[in-house]
Scaffold this motif. Structure first.
Motif, PDB file in Angstrom:
ATOM      1  N   GLY A 220      -9.305  11.112   3.128  1.00  0.00           N
ATOM      2  CA  GLY A 220      -7.991  10.506   3.216  1.00  0.00           C
ATOM      3  C   GLY A 220      -7.946   9.091   2.673  1.00  0.00           C
ATOM      4  O   GLY A 220      -7.038   8.742   1.901  1.00  0.00           O
ATOM      5  N   PRO A 221      -8.897   8.229   3.055  1.00  0.00           N
ATOM      6  CA  PRO A 221      -8.912   6.885   2.474  1.00  0.00           C
ATOM      7  C   PRO A 221      -9.067   6.866   0.954  1.00  0.00           C
ATOM      8  O   PRO A 221      -8.534   5.987   0.286  1.00  0.00           O
ATOM      9  CB  PRO A 221     -10.113   6.231   3.173  1.00  0.00           C
ATOM     10  CG  PRO A 221     -10.176   6.914   4.497  1.00  0.00           C
ATOM     11  CD  PRO A 221      -9.821   8.339   4.201  1.00  0.00           C
ATOM     12  N   VAL A 222      -9.799   7.841   0.393  1.00  0.00           N
ATOM     13  CA  VAL A 222      -9.891   7.950  -1.071  1.00  0.00           C
ATOM     14  C   VAL A 222      -8.511   8.251  -1.656  1.00  0.00           C
ATOM     15  O   VAL A 222      -8.102   7.689  -2.673  1.00  0.00           O
ATOM     16  CB  VAL A 222     -10.912   9.033  -1.471  1.00  0.00           C
ATOM     17  CG1 VAL A 222     -10.779   9.409  -2.945  1.00  0.00           C
ATOM     18  CG2 VAL A 222     -12.335   8.556  -1.181  1.00  0.00           C
ATOM     19  N   ALA A 223      -7.767   9.144  -0.994  1.00  0.00           N
ATOM     20  CA  ALA A 223      -6.431   9.498  -1.467  1.00  0.00           C
ATOM     21  C   ALA A 223      -5.514   8.281  -1.500  1.00  0.00           C
ATOM     22  O   ALA A 223      -4.827   8.023  -2.502  1.00  0.00           O
ATOM     23  CB  ALA A 223      -5.831  10.579  -0.566  1.00  0.00           C
ATOM     24  N   THR A 224      -5.462   7.543  -0.417  1.00  0.00           N
ATOM     25  CA  THR A 224      -4.531   6.426  -0.348  1.00  0.00           C
ATOM     26  C   THR A 224      -4.983   5.261  -1.224  1.00  0.00           C
ATOM     27  O   THR A 224      -4.148   4.485  -1.704  1.00  0.00           O
ATOM     28  CB  THR A 224      -4.322   5.985   1.106  1.00  0.00           C
ATOM     29  OG1 THR A 224      -5.591   5.770   1.740  1.00  0.00           O
ATOM     30  CG2 THR A 224      -3.561   7.064   1.881  1.00  0.00           C
ATOM     31  N   ARG A 225      -6.278   5.124  -1.453  1.00  0.00           N
ATOM     32  CA  ARG A 225      -6.776   4.132  -2.413  1.00  0.00           C
ATOM     33  C   ARG A 225      -6.229   4.442  -3.809  1.00  0.00           C
ATOM     34  O   ARG A 225      -5.833   3.538  -4.549  1.00  0.00           O
ATOM     35  CB  ARG A 225      -8.301   4.127  -2.417  1.00  0.00           C
ATOM     36  CG  ARG A 225      -8.937   3.113  -3.359  1.00  0.00           C
ATOM     37  CD  ARG A 225     -10.455   3.205  -3.335  1.00  0.00           C
ATOM     38  NE  ARG A 225     -10.937   4.470  -3.874  1.00  0.00           N
ATOM     39  CZ  ARG A 225     -12.213   4.870  -3.860  1.00  0.00           C
ATOM     40  NH1 ARG A 225     -13.144   4.084  -3.300  1.00  0.00           N
ATOM     41  NH2 ARG A 225     -12.570   6.022  -4.373  1.00  0.00           N
ATOM     42  N   PHE A 226      -6.224   5.721  -4.175  1.00  0.00           N
ATOM     43  CA  PHE A 226      -5.679   6.108  -5.474  1.00  0.00           C
ATOM     44  C   PHE A 226      -4.188   5.799  -5.545  1.00  0.00           C
ATOM     45  O   PHE A 226      -3.695   5.281  -6.554  1.00  0.00           O
ATOM     46  CB  PHE A 226      -5.923   7.597  -5.728  1.00  0.00           C
ATOM     47  CG  PHE A 226      -5.393   8.070  -7.061  1.00  0.00           C
ATOM     48  CD1 PHE A 226      -6.181   8.015  -8.193  1.00  0.00           C
ATOM     49  CD2 PHE A 226      -4.097   8.555  -7.172  1.00  0.00           C
ATOM     50  CE1 PHE A 226      -5.689   8.431  -9.429  1.00  0.00           C
ATOM     51  CE2 PHE A 226      -3.584   8.975  -8.396  1.00  0.00           C
ATOM     52  CZ  PHE A 226      -4.387   8.912  -9.532  1.00  0.00           C
ATOM     53  N   LEU A 227      -3.432   6.108  -4.502  1.00  0.00           N
ATOM     54  CA  LEU A 227      -1.998   5.830  -4.503  1.00  0.00           C
ATOM     55  C   LEU A 227      -1.733   4.332  -4.666  1.00  0.00           C
ATOM     56  O   LEU A 227      -0.808   3.923  -5.387  1.00  0.00           O
ATOM     57  CB  LEU A 227      -1.359   6.348  -3.223  1.00  0.00           C
ATOM     58  CG  LEU A 227      -1.464   7.871  -2.983  1.00  0.00           C
ATOM     59  CD1 LEU A 227      -0.850   8.232  -1.637  1.00  0.00           C
ATOM     60  CD2 LEU A 227      -0.814   8.660  -4.104  1.00  0.00           C
ATOM     61  N   ALA A 228      -2.548   3.508  -4.023  1.00  0.00           N
ATOM     62  CA  ALA A 228      -2.389   2.058  -4.158  1.00  0.00           C
ATOM     63  C   ALA A 228      -2.633   1.594  -5.583  1.00  0.00           C
ATOM     64  O   ALA A 228      -2.046   0.602  -6.038  1.00  0.00           O
ATOM     65  CB  ALA A 228      -3.335   1.343  -3.199  1.00  0.00           C
ATOM     66  N   ALA A 229      -3.476   2.301  -6.319  1.00  0.00           N
ATOM     67  CA  ALA A 229      -3.792   1.901  -7.691  1.00  0.00           C
ATOM     68  C   ALA A 229      -2.600   1.986  -8.615  1.00  0.00           C
ATOM     69  O   ALA A 229      -2.572   1.330  -9.663  1.00  0.00           O
ATOM     70  CB  ALA A 229      -4.921   2.779  -8.241  1.00  0.00           C
ATOM     71  N   TYR A 230      -1.599   2.772  -8.243  1.00  0.00           N
ATOM     72  CA  TYR A 230      -0.395   2.901  -9.065  1.00  0.00           C
ATOM     73  C   TYR A 230       0.824   2.268  -8.409  1.00  0.00           C
ATOM     74  O   TYR A 230       1.954   2.583  -8.746  1.00  0.00           O
ATOM     75  CB  TYR A 230      -0.161   4.368  -9.419  1.00  0.00           C
ATOM     76  CG  TYR A 230      -1.146   4.833 -10.461  1.00  0.00           C
ATOM     77  CD1 TYR A 230      -0.963   4.505 -11.799  1.00  0.00           C
ATOM     78  CD2 TYR A 230      -2.284   5.549 -10.103  1.00  0.00           C
ATOM     79  CE1 TYR A 230      -1.884   4.884 -12.763  1.00  0.00           C
ATOM     80  CE2 TYR A 230      -3.204   5.934 -11.064  1.00  0.00           C
ATOM     81  CZ  TYR A 230      -3.001   5.597 -12.394  1.00  0.00           C
ATOM     82  OH  TYR A 230      -3.917   5.976 -13.355  1.00  0.00           O
ATOM     83  N   GLY A 231       0.576   1.348  -7.466  1.00  0.00           N
ATOM     84  CA  GLY A 231       1.644   0.515  -6.951  1.00  0.00           C
ATOM     85  C   GLY A 231       2.163   0.842  -5.574  1.00  0.00           C
ATOM     86  O   GLY A 231       3.039   0.130  -5.066  1.00  0.00           O
ATOM     87  N   ALA A 232       1.690   1.912  -4.936  1.00  0.00           N
ATOM     88  CA  ALA A 232       2.191   2.262  -3.612  1.00  0.00           C
ATOM     89  C   ALA A 232       1.845   1.169  -2.600  1.00  0.00           C
ATOM     90  O   ALA A 232       0.765   0.570  -2.662  1.00  0.00           O
ATOM     91  CB  ALA A 232       1.616   3.593  -3.155  1.00  0.00           C
ATOM     92  N   ASP A 233       2.764   0.935  -1.675  1.00  0.00           N
ATOM     93  CA  ASP A 233       2.527   0.027  -0.544  1.00  0.00           C
ATOM     94  C   ASP A 233       1.890   0.851   0.562  1.00  0.00           C
ATOM     95  O   ASP A 233       2.577   1.594   1.277  1.00  0.00           O
ATOM     96  CB  ASP A 233       3.852  -0.581  -0.089  1.00  0.00           C
ATOM     97  CG  ASP A 233       3.697  -1.567   1.066  1.00  0.00           C
ATOM     98  OD1 ASP A 233       2.549  -1.843   1.467  1.00  0.00           O
ATOM     99  OD2 ASP A 233       4.730  -2.049   1.562  1.00  0.00           O
TER     100      ASP A 233
END
Length: 458
Positions: A220-233
């Motif tokens: 899960g933390p890998v998933a949200t790290r990826f989302l943050a890379a494209y601008g997600a808060d």
């Protein structure tokens, strides 16, 4: 005669179709680079394919705001490196990843793995064994048990353990059969409509998207790290007493990390208020755990109509082990991966994958599921839920054996991005991004930070 598709291409096609992606997008991604991680299975191919699926989902979202659909590329070598630790501390060190008694032990008849990193899981294993928490004492106690009996005893106490099974034994196991019958991604579209996240910036396709992160080690933390890379808060929420000292510097990149006690009314109400303003929730609690806290699917959708709800568990969503506690290393034992490695390489003990590939692959597929959910909501207004499991990702990996492993050189200076990251623990280097979406560079706005360092607010 055209060349046969590579394992990476087959993995990518299977994942993209399971995610509900359109076939035409598969022609818009290139997998470059070479090299294979040493394994009985096509691990480097899985790394490239899972990161590729997430990159394709970002490209698809960006396309709604561009005149021409963007292409994507994944670097096979960098993808493989990101499946390990991406972080290289400069002048400081990370603490050990494993608890001293965690690991593989020979029982009276077979091998068993104990996962004891969490204090309660350690206590459960020691209670079942009836010994002190020293490795020699644990090894002696394990030898007095049949492996399957010890597995059952530890699991019954709320602990985590897994007997080493072969691929054939897992295929014949009632739960192995249940996992094989599940789709890679379980999808449920809800006709519950809600507001989208606003205009899409094709250079930062997830800017303005709010993601609540209820995940821990590691997928899960890998998933949200990826989302943050494209601008997600991304706002990660942890319990008051939880820490991950060995992996927090690795996986908190790009996020804000807060604490709430969801078992307390005040914490639960604060969480529901945050959820009401979120676009996506990613959670890795066992099935039923959020329901027990008064935060089940009905409550989540009531708090946020149109929510994109993405979740993961270890052993799948049906069958006799649905909801069983588990981790990547345990699923590798259960599903035949560690036994196949032992047999293929002529070892005398379980031989797992060279990286925690089930966690990482599942993480990027979770990210892809979240982004595809956002794209579908932008088109229809409807929320959705998507569920994945480590065990089903293991089945995907097991479908592609590695006939021969090419050379894979250790990480060198050329593999790292030039920037120094000012983490809360000290300066560090990161591997260069493993994927590129045309017109939308992969970058993080925040360095890695300690759990609980931020307030629970958007």
């Amino acid at each position: 005669m055209p060349d046969a598709p590579s394992p990476a291409s087959r993995f990518l096609a299977a994942a993209w179709r399971a995610l509900g992606g359109g076939e035409a997008w598969l022609g818009r991604i290139e997998i470059s680079g070479s090299g294979d991680l040493p394994s009985a299975f096509a691990v480097a191919d899985l790394a490239a394919a899972s990161i590729g699926a997430a990159a394709l989902a970002v490209a698809e979202r960006a396309a709604s705001a561009t005149s021409r659909p963007p292409n994507a590329v994944v670097d096979r070598r960098l993808a493989s490196l990101w499946f390990g630790f991406s972080l290289k501390p400069q002048g400081w060190t990370l603490p050990p990843v494993w608890d001293p008694i965690a690991g593989d032990y020979p029982a009276a008849d077979d091998w068993i793995r104990l996962h004891t990193n969490a204090a309660r899981h350690r206590a459960a294993a020691l209670a079942a064994l009836g010994c002190v928490g020293e490795r020699d004492a644990v090894a002696a106690a394990v030898r007095g048990w049949r492996a399957d009996a010890l597995e059952a005893a530890i699991v019954a106490r709320g602990g985590c353990a897994a007997v080493m099974r072969s691929l054939a034994a897992w295929a014949d196991h009632p739960h192995g059969r249940a996992v094989a019958a599940e789709p890679l991604v379980l999808f449920d579209k809800r006709e519950v409509f809600g507001p989208a996240s606003g205009p899409i910036d094709p250079t930062r396709p997830l800017a303005g998207v709010r993601v609540l992160d209820l995940t821990r080690i590691l997928a899960g933390p890998v998933a949200t790290r990826f989302l943050a890379a494209y601008g997600a808060d991304v706002l990660r929420i942890d319990p008051p007493d939880w820490d991950e000292p060995s992996v927090a510097p690795e996986v908190t990149l790009g996020k804000r990390c807060a604490r709430l006690d969801l078992a307390e009314p005040g914490g639960r109400e604060r969480f529901l208020a945050l959820l009401g303003q979120a676009d996506v929730i990613v959670h890795g609690y066992r099935p039923g755990a959020l329901d027990a806290l008064g935060l089940g699917e009905v409550e989540r959708r009531r708090a946020r109509p149109g929510l994109v709800d993405v979740s993961l568990d270890a052993y799948g969503w049906s069958g006799p082990w649905a909801g069983r506690r588990g981790f990547d290393s345990l699923v590798q034992m259960s599903a035949g991966i560690a036994e196949e490695g032992m047999r293929r390489f002529g070892k005398d003990k379980p031989t797992p994958l060279p990286v925690q590939a089930l966690d990482h692959a599942a993480g990027y597929l979770l990210a892809a599921a979240a982004v595809r959910g956002l794209s579908e909501r932008a088109a229809s207004g409807a929320g959705s839920s998507r569920r994945l499991s480590l065990a089903r990702v293991a089945a995907l990996l097991a479908s592609e054996r590695a006939e021969a492993n090419g050379a894979f050189a250790p990480a060198g200076e050329a593999d790292y991005a030039p920037e120094i990251e000012a983490t809360d623990w000290g300066p560090a280097r990161r591997f260069a991004p493993p994927a590129a979406v045309e017109g939308a560079p992969m970058r993080w706005a925040r360095p890695a930070g300690r759990l609980g360092a931020a307030p629970p607010v958007w």
